[in-house]
Design a protein around this motif. Sequence first.
Motif, PDB file in Angstrom:
ATOM      1  N   LEU A  24      85.417 -98.563  10.528  1.00  0.00           N
ATOM      2  CA  LEU A  24      85.013 -96.968  10.925  1.00  0.00           C
ATOM      3  C   LEU A  24      83.698 -96.865  10.826  1.00  0.00           C
ATOM      4  CD1 LEU A  24      88.151 -95.467   8.832  1.00  0.00           C
ATOM      5  CD2 LEU A  24      87.887 -95.932  11.283  1.00  0.00           C
ATOM      6  N   GLY A  25      82.711 -97.709  10.977  1.00  0.00           N
ATOM      7  CA  GLY A  25      81.225 -97.518  11.264  1.00  0.00           C
ATOM      8  C   GLY A  25      81.020 -96.740  12.369  1.00  0.00           C
ATOM      9  N   LEU A  26      79.746 -95.891  12.133  1.00  0.00           N
ATOM     10  CA  LEU A  26      79.345 -95.306  13.196  1.00  0.00           C
ATOM     11  C   LEU A  26      77.974 -95.952  13.637  1.00  0.00           C
ATOM     12  CD1 LEU A  26      79.866 -91.811  11.466  1.00  0.00           C
ATOM     13  CD2 LEU A  26      80.910 -92.470  13.638  1.00  0.00           C
ATOM     14  N   PRO A  27      77.545 -95.948  15.052  1.00  0.00           N
ATOM     15  CA  PRO A  27      76.438 -96.602  15.361  1.00  0.00           C
ATOM     16  C   PRO A  27      75.236 -95.706  15.019  1.00  0.00           C
ATOM     17  CG  PRO A  27      77.741 -95.634  17.184  1.00  0.00           C
ATOM     18  CD  PRO A  27      78.407 -95.401  15.971  1.00  0.00           C
ATOM     19  N   ALA A  28      74.052 -96.467  15.290  1.00  0.00           N
ATOM     20  CA  ALA A  28      72.714 -95.579  14.940  1.00  0.00           C
ATOM     21  C   ALA A  28      71.873 -96.322  15.722  1.00  0.00           C
ATOM     22  CB  ALA A  28      72.316 -95.348  13.333  1.00  0.00           C
ATOM     23  N   ASP A  29      70.761 -95.561  15.991  1.00  0.00           N
ATOM     24  CA  ASP A  29      69.432 -96.093  16.763  1.00  0.00           C
ATOM     25  C   ASP A  29      68.321 -95.593  16.183  1.00  0.00           C
ATOM     26  OD1 ASP A  29      70.744 -97.371  19.326  1.00  0.00           O
ATOM     27  OD2 ASP A  29      71.738 -95.419  19.104  1.00  0.00           O
ATOM     28  N   PHE A  30      67.417 -96.325  16.004  1.00  0.00           N
ATOM     29  CA  PHE A  30      66.121 -96.051  15.527  1.00  0.00           C
ATOM     30  C   PHE A  30      65.047 -96.728  16.374  1.00  0.00           C
ATOM     31  CE2 PHE A  30      68.896 -96.041  12.261  1.00  0.00           C
ATOM     32  CZ  PHE A  30      68.560 -94.580  11.596  1.00  0.00           C
ATOM     33  N   LEU A  31      63.954 -95.988  16.976  1.00  0.00           N
ATOM     34  CA  LEU A  31      63.004 -96.704  17.716  1.00  0.00           C
ATOM     35  C   LEU A  31      61.465 -96.533  16.728  1.00  0.00           C
ATOM     36  CD1 LEU A  31      61.914 -97.561  20.484  1.00  0.00           C
ATOM     37  CD2 LEU A  31      61.311 -95.314  21.170  1.00  0.00           C
ATOM     38  N   ILE A  32      61.019 -97.660  16.401  1.00  0.00           N
ATOM     39  CA  ILE A  32      60.006 -97.776  15.384  1.00  0.00           C
ATOM     40  C   ILE A  32      58.728 -98.158  15.903  1.00  0.00           C
ATOM     41  CG2 ILE A  32      59.564 -98.957  13.198  1.00  0.00           C
ATOM     42  CD1 ILE A  32      62.569 -99.212  12.828  1.00  0.00           C
ATOM     43  N   GLY A  33      57.674 -97.437  15.791  1.00  0.00           N
ATOM     44  CA  GLY A  33      56.218 -97.589  16.364  1.00  0.00           C
ATOM     45  C   GLY A  33      55.787 -98.975  15.528  1.00  0.00           C
ATOM     46  N   GLY A  34      54.790 -99.300  16.083  1.00  0.00           N
ATOM     47  CA  GLY A  34      53.898-100.366  15.386  1.00  0.00           C
ATOM     48  C   GLY A  34      53.469 -99.984  14.003  1.00  0.00           C
ATOM     49  N   ASP A  35      53.144 -98.873  13.731  1.00  0.00           N
ATOM     50  CA  ASP A  35      52.566 -98.326  12.490  1.00  0.00           C
ATOM     51  C   ASP A  35      53.749 -98.174  11.290  1.00  0.00           C
ATOM     52  OD1 ASP A  35      53.972 -96.232  13.396  1.00  0.00           O
ATOM     53  OD2 ASP A  35      52.286 -94.737  13.096  1.00  0.00           O
ATOM     54  N   GLY A  36      55.162 -98.322  12.046  1.00  0.00           N
ATOM     55  CA  GLY A  36      56.342 -98.380  10.936  1.00  0.00           C
ATOM     56  C   GLY A  36      56.772 -96.985  11.075  1.00  0.00           C
ATOM     57  N   ARG A  37      56.321 -96.090  11.858  1.00  0.00           N
ATOM     58  CA  ARG A  37      56.822 -94.543  11.740  1.00  0.00           C
ATOM     59  C   ARG A  37      57.891 -94.784  13.032  1.00  0.00           C
ATOM     60  NH1 ARG A  37      54.667 -90.853   9.551  1.00  0.00           N
ATOM     61  NH2 ARG A  37      52.651 -91.806   9.515  1.00  0.00           N
ATOM     62  N   VAL A  38      59.074 -93.823  12.340  1.00  0.00           N
ATOM     63  CA  VAL A  38      60.212 -93.700  13.175  1.00  0.00           C
ATOM     64  C   VAL A  38      59.998 -92.798  14.324  1.00  0.00           C
ATOM     65  CG1 VAL A  38      62.888 -93.080  13.284  1.00  0.00           C
ATOM     66  CG2 VAL A  38      61.744 -94.288  11.385  1.00  0.00           C
ATOM     67  N   ILE A  39      59.986 -93.061  15.489  1.00  0.00           N
ATOM     68  CA  ILE A  39      59.457 -92.207  16.621  1.00  0.00           C
ATOM     69  C   ILE A  39      60.748 -91.484  17.047  1.00  0.00           C
ATOM     70  CG2 ILE A  39      58.617 -92.157  19.012  1.00  0.00           C
ATOM     71  CD1 ILE A  39      57.504 -94.866  18.539  1.00  0.00           C
ATOM     72  N   ALA A  40      61.823 -91.955  16.979  1.00  0.00           N
ATOM     73  CA  ALA A  40      63.128 -91.324  17.412  1.00  0.00           C
ATOM     74  C   ALA A  40      64.167 -91.873  16.595  1.00  0.00           C
ATOM     75  CB  ALA A  40      63.270 -91.397  18.907  1.00  0.00           C
ATOM     76  N   ALA A  41      65.512 -91.142  16.491  1.00  0.00           N
ATOM     77  CA  ALA A  41      66.665 -91.542  15.695  1.00  0.00           C
ATOM     78  C   ALA A  41      67.725 -91.012  16.190  1.00  0.00           C
ATOM     79  CB  ALA A  41      66.207 -91.610  14.322  1.00  0.00           C
ATOM     80  N   LYS A  42      68.970 -91.862  16.171  1.00  0.00           N
ATOM     81  CA  LYS A  42      69.985 -91.061  16.766  1.00  0.00           C
ATOM     82  C   LYS A  42      71.111 -91.749  15.554  1.00  0.00           C
ATOM     83  CE  LYS A  42      73.530 -90.514  20.292  1.00  0.00           C
ATOM     84  NZ  LYS A  42      73.570 -89.258  20.721  1.00  0.00           N
ATOM     85  N   HIS A  43      71.927 -90.889  14.967  1.00  0.00           N
ATOM     86  CA  HIS A  43      72.927 -91.258  14.080  1.00  0.00           C
ATOM     87  C   HIS A  43      74.401 -90.917  14.848  1.00  0.00           C
ATOM     88  CE1 HIS A  43      70.734 -92.033  10.534  1.00  0.00           C
ATOM     89  NE2 HIS A  43      69.863 -91.148  10.935  1.00  0.00           N
ATOM     90  N   GLY A  44      75.226 -91.909  15.097  1.00  0.00           N
ATOM     91  CA  GLY A  44      76.345 -91.567  16.063  1.00  0.00           C
ATOM     92  C   GLY A  44      77.368 -90.686  15.475  1.00  0.00           C
ATOM     93  N   GLU A  45      77.936 -89.896  16.204  1.00  0.00           N
ATOM     94  CA  GLU A  45      79.041 -89.201  15.874  1.00  0.00           C
ATOM     95  C   GLU A  45      80.595 -89.702  16.167  1.00  0.00           C
ATOM     96  OE1 GLU A  45      78.954 -86.098  14.344  1.00  0.00           O
ATOM     97  OE2 GLU A  45      76.778 -86.487  14.036  1.00  0.00           O
ATOM     98  N   HIS A  46      80.467 -90.796  16.810  1.00  0.00           N
ATOM     99  CA  HIS A  46      81.648 -91.486  17.010  1.00  0.00           C
ATOM    100  C   HIS A  46      81.443 -93.175  17.582  1.00  0.00           C
ATOM    101  CE1 HIS A  46      81.427 -91.285  21.451  1.00  0.00           C
ATOM    102  NE2 HIS A  46      81.036 -89.977  21.100  1.00  0.00           N
ATOM    103  N   ALA A  47      82.313 -93.835  17.725  1.00  0.00           N
ATOM    104  CA  ALA A  47      82.156 -95.265  17.825  1.00  0.00           C
ATOM    105  C   ALA A  47      81.484 -95.557  19.029  1.00  0.00           C
ATOM    106  CB  ALA A  47      83.358 -95.937  17.839  1.00  0.00           C
TER     107      ALA A  47
END
Length: 189
Positions: free
Chosen positions: A143-166
């Motif tokens: 029952l895991g939910l997907p997630a996406d993270f775009l990480i810059g060269g300095d380690g900062r998270v530029i964008a994130a998405k925590h999925g609401e469904h599969a």
Amino acid sequence: MEPDSVVAARILTPVTGPDVAVPDSDRLIHLQFRRFAGCPVCHLHLRSIVRRHQEIEAAGVREVVVFHSPAEELREHTDQLPFAVVADPGKRLYREFGVEQAPRALLSPRAWGPIARALLTGVWAVVRGREKLPAPSQPGGRLGLPADFLIGGDGRVIAAKHGEHAYDQWSVDELLALAARAPRPDPAP
């Protein structure tokens, strides 16, 4: 992890191929969290990434995909993928990045179409010998939910998405648009 959070520097060891530095000072990292080895819904999405992998790399993005399956099981399902796949059976990275699991992963009506498409294409791929069925038991759950993270060269998270469904993750077009707007390191003098 949300935008502007800073990811601690680390080295991830994929199930095949060389280690991956996160962050990477030369490229953006698209860190994806998927479900389990052989997950039909995950493979449906990863096929879209594979089809456009050269375009993603040309945009300066390195794909790193995390599953909560053991490496030996994951290797059987992902050894032909052209990007880094990381096993996290203890879900250490999942906890650190706030990636959840919930019944809505499969129960959301928005997931039903992709689930049906994933099952049909997955069964066809298994019949043709191109993919394998997932293990009947998944210690990390189904029952895991997907997630996406775009990480810059300095380690900062530029964008994130925590999925609401599969099947709630960035499309390749969304990823490329985010990458095009991402800040880039200044070239060395």
